[in-house]
Design an enzyme around this catalytic site. Structure first.
Site, PDB file in Angstrom:
ATOM      1  N   LEU A 290      36.352  37.076  49.595  1.00 50.67           N
ATOM      2  CA  LEU A 290      36.374  37.656  48.250  1.00 50.67           C
ATOM      3  C   LEU A 290      35.251  38.666  48.045  1.00 50.67           C
ATOM      4  O   LEU A 290      35.377  39.585  47.226  1.00 50.67           O
ATOM      5  CB  LEU A 290      36.298  36.547  47.198  1.00 50.67           C
ATOM      6  CG  LEU A 290      37.570  35.700  47.056  1.00 50.67           C
ATOM      7  CD1 LEU A 290      37.326  34.522  46.126  1.00 50.67           C
ATOM      8  CD2 LEU A 290      38.733  36.533  46.548  1.00 50.67           C
ATOM      9  N   ARG A 294      36.235  42.152  46.295  1.00 54.96           N
ATOM     10  CA  ARG A 294      35.623  42.621  45.050  1.00 54.96           C
ATOM     11  C   ARG A 294      35.157  44.069  45.168  1.00 54.96           C
ATOM     12  O   ARG A 294      35.135  44.797  44.182  1.00 54.96           O
ATOM     13  CB  ARG A 294      34.480  41.694  44.663  1.00 54.96           C
ATOM     14  CG  ARG A 294      34.979  40.359  44.134  1.00 54.96           C
ATOM     15  CD  ARG A 294      33.916  39.296  43.987  1.00 54.96           C
ATOM     16  NE  ARG A 294      34.532  38.066  43.499  1.00 54.96           N
ATOM     17  CZ  ARG A 294      34.047  36.848  43.679  1.00 54.96           C
ATOM     18  NH1 ARG A 294      32.910  36.700  44.346  1.00 54.96           N
ATOM     19  NH2 ARG A 294      34.669  35.791  43.203  1.00 54.96           N
ATOM     20  N   VAL A 414      41.358  39.613  37.767  1.00 60.00           N
ATOM     21  CA  VAL A 414      41.509  39.082  39.124  1.00 60.00           C
ATOM     22  C   VAL A 414      40.189  39.092  39.892  1.00 60.00           C
ATOM     23  O   VAL A 414      39.202  39.682  39.460  1.00 60.00           O
ATOM     24  CB  VAL A 414      42.576  39.882  39.910  1.00 60.00           C
ATOM     25  CG1 VAL A 414      43.938  39.701  39.277  1.00 60.00           C
ATOM     26  CG2 VAL A 414      42.212  41.365  39.959  1.00 60.00           C
ATOM     27  N   GLU A 415      40.211  38.429  41.048  1.00 63.47           N
ATOM     28  CA  GLU A 415      39.034  38.295  41.926  1.00 63.47           C
ATOM     29  C   GLU A 415      37.854  37.662  41.180  1.00 63.47           C
ATOM     30  O   GLU A 415      36.696  37.970  41.431  1.00 63.47           O
ATOM     31  CB  GLU A 415      38.610  39.662  42.493  1.00 63.47           C
ATOM     32  CG  GLU A 415      39.694  40.403  43.259  1.00 63.47           C
ATOM     33  CD  GLU A 415      39.863  39.903  44.681  1.00 63.47           C
ATOM     34  OE1 GLU A 415      39.212  38.902  45.044  1.00 63.47           O
ATOM     35  OE2 GLU A 415      40.641  40.504  45.424  1.00 63.47           O
ATOM     36  N   GLY A 416      38.167  36.759  40.262  1.00 67.44           N
ATOM     37  CA  GLY A 416      37.158  36.134  39.427  1.00 67.44           C
ATOM     38  C   GLY A 416      37.091  36.837  38.082  1.00 67.44           C
ATOM     39  O   GLY A 416      36.608  37.972  37.993  1.00 67.44           O
TER      40      GLY A 416
END
Length: 664
Positions: A290, A294, A414-416
């Protein structure tokens, strides 16, 4: 160093969360990264100055690839059709493989281009200018889909899979589930061991390109009666018995060309040769992947924001209202200038972060999280400003700003999700400083349940420890008397940037002071006060972006200052950067003020009243999470009339001859 889990009054839930976070993140790095240093009141000069440069040979190779990609995107790529038809044609995928785009980072020995992270993100930025859907597909394939194989695969695994991933297989990363989003540690997909096989059961959601991929990286937790099983990473293929891609995609607001699959694993037998890395280390692998995703998310966002800004500026120059171009109006100029400032600073943050990854720094997890939050938020603001300047025409489908607008919105989710990432930046960025403060407090101050005699003996004993008192005295002067520590040393920058650098250093000093004061004020309650955490995290966000922007502008001045007034791009960038410093300072002062002047109490009361009122309404009138532990099956059934459907289908491709029998 003290342990935050042992704080007096900590709730069982917060203690469990800290324990899980420490297990997921692994051991603390021995050298603190750039953002963690900000929490301590330091400016880590070598992290920001000089601004990272690509090696000349790789930069030239990347420039050549960019030229080929640019030509394709301008003359061949069907961006509008991809968005309208909600599908990226296989011909596009094949063309991107042919160009080398989908194998950019895979080593040359396996058929890829062997490029670094900075080159990869430069290409993603360029794709993002033209087509957000394609940028997401490329990112999902290389940043997370096949990244686990590249980072953690053994030699035989790399030989078996990477050549396909460089030339003809897309890949998917299977982490999210119906009941697992940002809380990625709560995996419900499980496996049991059966001889040489892992038997996998569960379901994955939002697997980008899952229905198009020849390889999945699947996170699954070992099923144990006591719930102590750990997550492992397993490589799977769509043709394996028991793999059911029952939904290829769902129609959505933006990035409509990408397909996010829903996949069930019905007792899939996965040979032990498909285990990546060590058993039980899957979550750490996911976090590592990730970090790269990011960055590429940020690159695609930057490309889209830059294109929208250029289009909006041209529109403002040529659209006349009230007898003059729109761009002559001050509020329109505010939109354009602010978007330009955000774009320059996004660029600075992104390529500072990729430079850290390329040089393999030890501590960069906070920096990649911050890069994602900053670029997704500032990019969304820039695109929103472009839409406002374009007005009604910007809202029309044939104008690309409308598509960029829709494609950009997903990036804050997304991606946190950004809210979760702010708590992470606060918590992991300030953890070591908070633990040191807790250690001083436990050694010298009276605990609520501590007897007077025991406290006096402890304090007398510990006050004779020179190392402890060296920490305690300046800390006490700060949090009790308000005497700030010295500001960090001003970096060696171009003379005209020295005042800007000094302002940054003074704000870093104030940041560490406010972090310490808030830690004392809220004590253990700070663990649940996310609004307070977010204000401090956002200060760290702007300070880091300021330092990145300062490093980039310093490099640009040294490169271009002698070019004269004809260097329009440099003049634009310098003005945008100087404006960003002022914007950042205003934002930082606002966040500091909001630590003391805020509406948190009435906000919480209003939220409680709203929740109580909505709880009185029937669930049957609303969409309810499909795996809700309290309301599963009680919500309304969504109407699907007129919405494109993407039912799943069995694997129709050819299974490569070299795939061994146990993997078929």
């Amino acid at each position: 160093m003290a342990d935050l889990k042992q704080m007096k009054g900590i709730s069982a839930a917060d203690k469990k969360l800290l324990e899980e976070a420490e297990e997921w993140l692994g051991a603390e790095p021995t050298r603190l990264g750039a953002v963690k240093n900000l929490f301590w009141g330091n400016l880590k000069h070598e992290a920001y100055f000089p601004y990272p440069e690509q090696e000349a040979r790789e930069q030239a190779e990347c420039d050549q690839l960019l030229a080929r990609v640019d030509d394709y995107l301008k003359h061949e790529h069907p961006a509008i059709a991809i968005d309208q038809n909600q599908e990226i044609p296989r011909s596009v995928v094949d063309r991107l493989f042919q160009l080398g785009v989908l194998g950019m980072t895979i080593p040359k020995e396996y058929g890829g281009l062997g490029m670094g992270i900075t080159s990869y993100n430069r290409v993603l930025e360029r794709i993002g200018r033209y087509c957000g859907s394609t940028a997401v597909m490329v990112s999902a394939h290389q940043s997370i889909g096949c990244k686990a194989v590249m980072l953690f695969g053994g030699d035989e695994q790399k030989k078996k899979w990477l050549p396909h991933l460089a030339k003809d297989w897309l890949s998917a990363f299977c982490l999210s589930e119906p009941n697992v989003g940002c809380d990625a540690g709560g995996q419900e997909t499980t496996f049991v061991k059966d001889g040489d096989y892992y038997v996998v059961t569960g379901e994955k959601k939002w697997a980008t390109s899952g229905a198009l991929s020849g390889l999945f990286t699947v996170m699954a937790k070992e099923a144990k009666p006591d719930g102590s099983g750990k997550v492992s990473a397993l490589v799977m293929h769509p043709w394996m018995q028991g793999v059911d891609i029952y939904q290829k995609n769902r129609s959505k607001c933006g990035i409509r060309g990408t397909w996010q699959a829903r996949i069930r694993f019905n007792g899939v037998r996965v040979h032990k040769s498909h285990l990546l890395g060590k058993e039980g280390r899957g979550f750490q692998m996911a976090l590592s992947c990730l970090n790269y995703g990011r960055c590429t998310l940020s690159a695609g966002m930057l490309g889209g924001a830059r294109r929208a800004l250029e289009q909006a500026t041209k529109w403002g120059q040529t659209r006349h209202q009230f007898g003059a171009p729109l761009a002559t109006k001050e509020l329109v100029q505010q939109h354009l200038a602010t978007a330009a400032a955000y774009c320059y600073s996004m660029d600075a943050v992104l390529y500072m972060t990729t430079g850290m990854l390329d040089r393999k720094e030890e501590d960069y997890q906070v920096e990649t999280a911050l890069c994602k939050v900053f670029c997704s938020e500032m990019g969304w603001r820039a695109v929103n400003s472009a839409m406002q300047v374009m007005g009604g025409e910007g809202y029309m489908t044939e104008n690309e700003v409308e598509r960029i607008f829709r494609d950009s919105r997903i990036n804050t989710i997304v991606e946190g999700a950004n809210e979760v990432m702010l708590s992470y930046i606060f918590g992991y960025g300030g953890k070591q400083l908070a633990e040191q403060m807790l250690g001083v407090k436990q050694a010298l101050l009276k605990e609520p349940d501590e007897g007077l005699g025991a406290f006096l003996a402890k304090a007398a004993r510990n006050s004779l420890r020179p190392a402890l008192m060296k920490l305690a005295i300046p800390l006490g002067l700060e949090v009790y008397l308000g005497i700030r520590r010295s500001a960090p040393r001003t970096p060696d920058v171009s003379p005209e940037l020295v005042p800007v650098a000094q302002r940054l250093c003074n704000l870093i000093r104030e940041f560490t002071y406010q972090f310490k004061v808030m830690s004392k004020r809220y004590d253990v309650k700070l663990l649940e006060r996310q609004a307070v955490q977010a204000r401090l995290a956002e200060v760290a966000l702007y300070l880091h972006a300021w330092a990145c922007t300062l490093g980039k502008l310093d490099r640009d001045i040294r490169r271009h200052a002698g070019n004269g007034a004809g260097d329009l791009e440099f003049a634009r960038d310098k003005a945008a950067a100087m404006y960003f410093f002022d914007l950042a300072e205003l934002e930082i002062h606002t966040k500091f003020r909001n630590l003391y002047e805020h509406a948190d109490d009435t906000m919480l009361a209003a939220a409680a009243a709203l929740r109580t009122q909505v709880d009185s309404l029937p669930n049957a009138d609303f969409v309810i999470p499909e795996r809700s532990p309290t309301a599963k099956g009680t919500g309304r059934t969504n109407k699907q009339d007129g919405i494109a459907q993407f039912p799943g289908e069995k694997w129709h491709g050819t299974i490569p001859q070299e795939i061994p029998s146990e993997s078929r």
